[in-house]
Design a protein around this motif. Structure first.
Motif, PDB file in Angstrom:
ATOM      1  N   GLY A  71      22.810 -35.261  58.908  1.00 12.05           N
ATOM      2  CA  GLY A  71      22.404 -36.140  57.811  1.00 12.05           C
ATOM      3  C   GLY A  71      21.025 -36.730  57.973  1.00 12.05           C
ATOM      4  N   VAL A  72      20.156 -36.069  58.734  1.00 14.98           N
ATOM      5  CA  VAL A  72      18.802 -36.578  58.960  1.00 14.98           C
ATOM      6  C   VAL A  72      17.798 -35.730  58.165  1.00 14.98           C
ATOM      7  CG1 VAL A  72      17.009 -36.937  60.713  1.00 14.98           C
ATOM      8  CG2 VAL A  72      19.395 -37.407  61.253  1.00 14.98           C
ATOM      9  N   ARG A  73      16.912 -36.398  57.461  1.00 14.68           N
ATOM     10  CA  ARG A  73      15.887 -35.687  56.683  1.00 14.68           C
ATOM     11  C   ARG A  73      15.053 -34.818  57.624  1.00 14.68           C
ATOM     12  NH1 ARG A  73      12.799 -39.578  53.084  1.00 14.68           N
ATOM     13  NH2 ARG A  73      14.694 -39.364  51.875  1.00 14.68           N
ATOM     14  N   SER A  74      14.848 -33.558  57.241  1.00 17.68           N
ATOM     15  CA  SER A  74      14.193 -32.622  58.152  1.00 17.68           C
ATOM     16  C   SER A  74      13.199 -31.750  57.403  1.00 17.68           C
ATOM     17  CB  SER A  74      15.227 -31.725  58.834  1.00 17.68           C
ATOM     18  OG  SER A  74      16.202 -32.508  59.468  1.00 17.68           O
ATOM     19  N   TYR A  75      12.262 -31.238  58.179  1.00 12.35           N
ATOM     20  CA  TYR A  75      11.183 -30.441  57.581  1.00 12.35           C
ATOM     21  C   TYR A  75      10.760 -29.333  58.530  1.00 12.35           C
ATOM     22  CZ  TYR A  75       6.471 -29.198  56.053  1.00 12.35           C
ATOM     23  OH  TYR A  75       5.356 -28.496  55.666  1.00 12.35           O
ATOM     24  N   THR A  76      10.432 -28.188  57.956  1.00 13.92           N
ATOM     25  CA  THR A  76       9.811 -27.124  58.748  1.00 13.92           C
ATOM     26  C   THR A  76       8.850 -26.358  57.857  1.00 13.92           C
ATOM     27  OG1 THR A  76      10.183 -25.279  60.285  1.00 13.92           O
ATOM     28  CG2 THR A  76      11.616 -25.375  58.367  1.00 13.92           C
ATOM     29  N   ALA A  77       8.064 -25.477  58.449  1.00 16.16           N
ATOM     30  CA  ALA A  77       7.109 -24.689  57.679  1.00 16.16           C
ATOM     31  C   ALA A  77       6.915 -23.360  58.384  1.00 16.16           C
ATOM     32  CB  ALA A  77       5.770 -25.422  57.582  1.00 16.16           C
ATOM     33  N   SER A  78       6.606 -22.335  57.597  1.00 20.53           N
ATOM     34  CA  SER A  78       6.333 -21.042  58.215  1.00 20.53           C
ATOM     35  C   SER A  78       5.582 -20.141  57.245  1.00 20.53           C
ATOM     36  CB  SER A  78       7.616 -20.379  58.706  1.00 20.53           C
ATOM     37  OG  SER A  78       7.297 -19.359  59.617  1.00 20.53           O
ATOM     38  N   SER A  79       5.438 -18.893  57.649  1.00 18.43           N
ATOM     39  CA  SER A  79       4.707 -17.882  56.883  1.00 18.43           C
ATOM     40  C   SER A  79       5.259 -16.516  57.250  1.00 18.43           C
ATOM     41  CB  SER A  79       3.234 -17.833  57.298  1.00 18.43           C
ATOM     42  OG  SER A  79       2.555 -18.990  56.938  1.00 18.43           O
ATOM     43  N   SER A  80       5.150 -15.589  56.344  1.00 12.59           N
ATOM     44  CA  SER A  80       5.253 -14.160  56.644  1.00 12.59           C
ATOM     45  C   SER A  80       6.396 -13.777  57.606  1.00 12.59           C
ATOM     46  CB  SER A  80       3.901 -13.694  57.185  1.00 12.59           C
ATOM     47  OG  SER A  80       3.885 -12.334  57.470  1.00 12.59           O
ATOM     48  N   GLN A  81       6.021 -13.180  58.736  1.00 15.35           N
ATOM     49  CA  GLN A  81       7.019 -12.711  59.721  1.00 15.35           C
ATOM     50  C   GLN A  81       7.922 -13.856  60.145  1.00 15.35           C
ATOM     51  OE1 GLN A  81       5.176  -9.772  58.832  1.00 15.35           O
ATOM     52  NE2 GLN A  81       6.649  -9.282  60.393  1.00 15.35           N
ATOM     53  N   PHE A 147       8.193 -34.226  45.379  1.00 20.92           N
ATOM     54  CA  PHE A 147       9.235 -33.871  44.425  1.00 20.92           C
ATOM     55  C   PHE A 147      10.342 -33.050  45.115  1.00 20.92           C
ATOM     56  CE2 PHE A 147      10.942 -31.045  41.104  1.00 20.92           C
ATOM     57  CZ  PHE A 147      11.296 -31.970  40.125  1.00 20.92           C
ATOM     58  N   ALA A 148       9.924 -32.178  46.025  1.00 21.22           N
ATOM     59  CA  ALA A 148      10.878 -31.289  46.705  1.00 21.22           C
ATOM     60  C   ALA A 148      11.918 -32.081  47.499  1.00 21.22           C
ATOM     61  CB  ALA A 148      10.129 -30.330  47.627  1.00 21.22           C
ATOM     62  N   PHE A 149      11.464 -33.120  48.211  1.00 18.43           N
ATOM     63  CA  PHE A 149      12.422 -33.930  48.989  1.00 18.43           C
ATOM     64  C   PHE A 149      13.434 -34.588  48.049  1.00 18.43           C
ATOM     65  CE2 PHE A 149       9.289 -33.713  52.473  1.00 18.43           C
ATOM     66  CZ  PHE A 149      10.140 -33.514  53.542  1.00 18.43           C
ATOM     67  N   ARG A 150      12.928 -35.144  46.953  1.00 17.47           N
ATOM     68  CA  ARG A 150      13.813 -35.824  46.006  1.00 17.47           C
ATOM     69  C   ARG A 150      14.808 -34.830  45.387  1.00 17.47           C
ATOM     70  NH1 ARG A 150      13.584 -40.094  42.060  1.00 17.47           N
ATOM     71  NH2 ARG A 150      15.685 -40.058  41.197  1.00 17.47           N
ATOM     72  N   LEU A 151      14.292 -33.669  45.013  1.00 18.67           N
ATOM     73  CA  LEU A 151      15.139 -32.661  44.365  1.00 18.67           C
ATOM     74  C   LEU A 151      16.199 -32.132  45.335  1.00 18.67           C
ATOM     75  CD1 LEU A 151      15.702 -30.707  41.970  1.00 18.67           C
ATOM     76  CD2 LEU A 151      13.928 -29.209  42.895  1.00 18.67           C
ATOM     77  N   ALA A 152      15.751 -31.774  46.547  1.00 18.39           N
ATOM     78  CA  ALA A 152      16.680 -31.212  47.532  1.00 18.39           C
ATOM     79  C   ALA A 152      17.811 -32.195  47.826  1.00 18.39           C
ATOM     80  CB  ALA A 152      15.931 -30.870  48.815  1.00 18.39           C
ATOM     81  N   GLU A 153      17.429 -33.488  47.950  1.00 22.30           N
ATOM     82  CA  GLU A 153      18.392 -34.485  48.420  1.00 22.30           C
ATOM     83  C   GLU A 153      19.198 -35.115  47.289  1.00 22.30           C
ATOM     84  OE1 GLU A 153      16.138 -37.232  50.779  1.00 22.30           O
ATOM     85  OE2 GLU A 153      15.545 -35.693  52.220  1.00 22.30           O
ATOM     86  N   LEU A 192      17.949 -40.635  52.904  1.00 23.68           N
ATOM     87  CA  LEU A 192      18.929 -39.554  52.730  1.00 23.68           C
ATOM     88  C   LEU A 192      20.338 -40.044  53.071  1.00 23.68           C
ATOM     89  CD1 LEU A 192      19.740 -36.579  52.303  1.00 23.68           C
ATOM     90  CD2 LEU A 192      19.088 -36.136  54.657  1.00 23.68           C
ATOM     91  N   GLU A 193      21.231 -39.873  52.136  1.00 22.34           N
ATOM     92  CA  GLU A 193      22.639 -40.221  52.365  1.00 22.34           C
ATOM     93  C   GLU A 193      23.484 -38.988  52.062  1.00 22.34           C
ATOM     94  OE1 GLU A 193      24.194 -42.766  53.501  1.00 22.34           O
ATOM     95  OE2 GLU A 193      22.539 -44.210  53.644  1.00 22.34           O
ATOM     96  N   LEU A 194      23.862 -38.255  53.078  1.00 21.64           N
ATOM     97  CA  LEU A 194      24.716 -37.097  52.839  1.00 21.64           C
ATOM     98  C   LEU A 194      26.173 -37.532  52.884  1.00 21.64           C
ATOM     99  CD1 LEU A 194      23.294 -34.028  54.804  1.00 21.64           C
ATOM    100  CD2 LEU A 194      23.061 -34.593  52.393  1.00 21.64           C
ATOM    101  N   ARG A 195      26.916 -37.175  51.859  1.00 19.41           N
ATOM    102  CA  ARG A 195      28.321 -37.571  51.851  1.00 19.41           C
ATOM    103  C   ARG A 195      29.104 -36.794  52.912  1.00 19.41           C
ATOM    104  NH1 ARG A 195      29.917 -37.330  46.073  1.00 19.41           N
ATOM    105  NH2 ARG A 195      31.143 -35.533  46.705  1.00 19.41           N
ATOM    106  N   GLU A 196      28.728 -35.549  53.060  1.00 15.82           N
ATOM    107  CA  GLU A 196      29.416 -34.729  54.054  1.00 15.82           C
ATOM    108  C   GLU A 196      28.441 -34.346  55.153  1.00 15.82           C
ATOM    109  OE1 GLU A 196      31.026 -31.731  51.563  1.00 15.82           O
ATOM    110  OE2 GLU A 196      32.953 -32.745  51.422  1.00 15.82           O
ATOM    111  N   LYS A 197      28.700 -34.865  56.333  1.00 13.73           N
ATOM    112  CA  LYS A 197      27.823 -34.566  57.471  1.00 13.73           C
ATOM    113  C   LYS A 197      28.642 -34.682  58.755  1.00 13.73           C
ATOM    114  CE  LYS A 197      26.373 -39.348  57.648  1.00 13.73           C
ATOM    115  NZ  LYS A 197      25.316 -40.325  57.484  1.00 13.73           N
TER     116      LYS A 197
END
Lengths: 394, 270
Positions: A71-81, A147-153, A192-197
């Protein structure tokens, strides 16, 4: 207040003010500057987060899978391979309905090895259950990350959101961007408040085997949510505009579609070039326009139909290809009009693979070609001399 | 193709100058390999260099024999495929510490365990150089990098002991400063049948050095000179102390049956 920032650093600033609890990544060009900048924020104490540099992208995606399950807000980033290596885990994150925000710094996929930009990598994740938003410029990258964080969560969504920005062209370019204040973001993005975690007080099982009686319903549920997201996204957009005072397109941007006879549909940074050609051609008296697609998944079918139904000639510029078929966006737009009244003539172009130039001249040529016969899949700016032993392109 | 005697035959001179930074150790390691191939007179068509991604991955462009570049981190895995399909080919994987120990760490362990007939030269520059100096699994604890601005919080990986325990036939470690020893180890590694592994500490003044007060190549070479301890001395150190030193010496030299030999024997016994 505006800051003059590199695209990657602007994204890092946007992520910083969203205050993720866990960031995990593995270096890959052209994504690396984003997480490097986040590492600097962590080192300077500006960002209180667990920053974990792991041993591969597969591990990076798995780390955020774990932290999101807590239930913790998380972030990552990548490219290609790297993104392709994450694919298995991203399917998992979507299936477990975990609201990851991930940046894809779009880059070509090998072989041959290319570190340069096209959109084949995120296209490969098209069917994973990940919401995909494509940005044209750095300001849009900043805004769509918030916007992405709000939408995802959003409890009605709970799906990963991938913000796709063209590698180098956007990640390594500088632009004056407006980064909202942290207090503004706090009112837009609640904790972030996840009901199921995973919770020691209330144990539950996540991700266990589901046999033929249950599996299909999980896919159905994601599909339904994707459809609902089409309704939810404009709602959240209103909140965003209210707080930042800045407009934000979340589905697509219509550019001079009024009375347009010919329209090019494009995605990402190339839209700037297309719009410029539209301006020039409009000045010359041609009725042309452009449509920049932002939300690829979910694909806003009805909204796109309404925007395009009166356009007789459409060209779709894909910066990826579904080898053996045609441009993936082209196929979508063909399907969109199938069986509808007054179907336009739609031509498909493939361009900019591995960062081959798409200049104003090429855009103009595409507009001109729309007058001729319908084209399914034409490579633009292809160097026939380099085909060597390969079959000549006809 | 005639047997080469001169190491220069193994270098693709027309592709030079190379793209490595001034002060990079990749060239010294590459020359060590070319010298060993020349010494053993291995014909060029009988040797393949497999590379991964990153700075060391460019080595494949600078050799005059076969080279192959597949996906990042999987070099040892596709080398296993090449080895079983073409057993008489001498395979040398020229890898960085990230490719070898991080993203491809699993393949390293299992190729060593299976004892596939491969030579892995791990060019350990303690960083991800090509992507801009992030810390890698071999970066010593407390070192600075572009992703550890306040010092790395985990221990560097001891790949030699890992590979030795996993079952390799030959394991050695040295630095590019100790050139004579380096050339000797590479020569021994490629003449070993079964899995052979040489860890080669190599300077990256551009990233690792710049972040850790070793801004020039000579400073990094001095660092190697002072900090590389013979195996016996290194073994006496505590884990914490080992983060400040590099081991040099041979850990393993044995003659376990390699994977293919064992495989064929099993088949014939049936």
């Amino acid at each position: 207040m505006k800051d003059f920032l590199e695209g990657s650093h602007a994204v890092a600033h946007a992520v910083k003010i969203c205050k993720p609890g866990v960031i995990s990544a593995y270096p890959i060009t052209p994504q690396t500057h984003i997480v490097e900048n986040l590492a600097e924020f962590v080192a300077s104490g500006e960002l209180k987060t667990e920053f974990i540099n792991v041993e591969s992208e597969h591990s990076a995606a798995s780390v955020v899978l774990g932290s999101l399950a807590m239930g913790v807000r998380s972030y990552t980033a990548s490219s290609s391979q790297g993104l392709l290596l994450m694919e298995e885990v991203l399917y998992n994150i979507a299936g477990l309905r975990l609201p990851l925000v991930i940046t894809c710094a779009n880059r070509a996929v090998s072989a041959p090895l290319s570190i340069w930009n096209d959109q084949q990598d995120s296209e490969a994740l098209r069917d994973a259950g990940v919401i995909q938003l494509y940005v044209e410029n750095i300001q849009e990258a900043v805004d769509l990350h918030l916007f992405a964080f709000r939408l995802a969560e959003d409890p009605r969504v709970l799906l990963p959101v991938m913000v796709c920005m063209d590698g180098f062209v956007l990640t390594h370019a500088y632009e004056a961007v407006d980064i909202p204040e942290e207090s503004e973001v706090d009112s837009f993005l609640p904790p972030l408040e996840l009901r199921e975690k995973l919770d020691t007080e209330n144990p539950l099982s996540m991700g266990i085997v589901s046999d033929a009686r249950f599996y299909m319903e999980t896919r159905y549920a994601i599909q339904e949510t994707m459809k609902e997201a089409i309704v939810i996204m404009p709602e959240l957009k209103k909140d965003f505009i209210q707080i930042t005072g800045r407009n934000l397109n979340v589905f697509f941007e219509s550019y001079k579609l009024e009375e347009a006879q010919k329209v090019i549909i494009c995605r990402g940074s190339v839209s700037g070039t297309v719009k410029e050609v539209v301006d020039e051609m409009r000045d010359e008296g041609h009725k042309v326009g452009a449509l920049k697609l932002i939300s690829y998944r979910p694909f806003p079918t009805e909204e796109l139909y309404r925007a395009l139904k009166n356009i007789p000639l459409i060209g779709v510029l894909d910066r990826a290809i579904s080898l053996g078929s045609s441009g993936p966006m082209y196929t979508e737009f063909k399907a969109l009009f199938q069986g509808k009244e007054g179907t336009p003539k739609i031509s498909g172009f493939i361009g900019g693979l591995g960062q081959r130039d798409i200049t104003k001249k090429h855009v103009r040529e595409m507009f001109e070609k729309l007058d001729g016969e319908e084209i399914t899949c034409e490579f633009i700016n292809l160097n026939v001399e380099y085909l060597m032993g390969a079959r000549k392109y006809t | 193709m005639s047997i080469s005697q001169d190491y220069t035959d193994y270098i693709a001179w027309d592709r030079l100058p190379h793209m490595w930074c001034p002060g990079c150790g990749n060239g010294i390691a590459l020359k060590g390999l070319a010298l060993a191939l020349a010494k053993q007179g291995i014909p060029r068509h009988k040797v393949l260099m497999a590379t991964g991604i990153g700075c060391s991955g460019r080595a494949g462009s600078y050799v005059s024999f076969h080279s192959f570049d597949g996906t990042h981190g999987r070099t040892i895995a596709f080398c296993t495929g090449i080895n079983v399909a073409q057993p008489d080919l001498k395979i040398v994987a020229f890898l960085g510490d990230g490719d070898c120990g991080a993203i491809g760490g699993n393949h390293l362990l299992h190729a060593a365990r299976r004892n596939n007939d491969l030579t892995v030269l791990e060019i350990n520059n303690f960083t991800y150089g090509m992507t801009g100096g992030q810390f890698s699994p071999t970066t010593p604890a407390h070192s600075f990098s572009s992703t550890s601005k306040h010092g790395k919080v985990d221990y560097g990986m001891d790949m030699c002991y890992l590979v030795a325990e996993a079952g390799a036939n030959y394991v050695a470690s040295t630095t590019v400063y100790h050139t004579a020893q380096l050339n000797k180890f590479i020569n021994e590694a490629i003449s070993t049948r079964g899995f052979s592994f040489v860890e080669i500490a190599s300077p990256c003044p551009t990233y690792y050095g710049r972040h850790n007060n070793l801004r020039s190549a000579p400073e990094m070479m001095e660092w190697f000179k002072e900090r590389a301890l013979p195996k016996e001395k290194y073994d006496e150190l505590t884990i914490e102390e080992k983060q400040k030193y590099i081991m040099r010496g041979r850990l393993v030299q044995r003659d376990r049956e390699d994977f293919l030999t064992m495989y064929m024997n099993e088949l014939n016994n049936e």
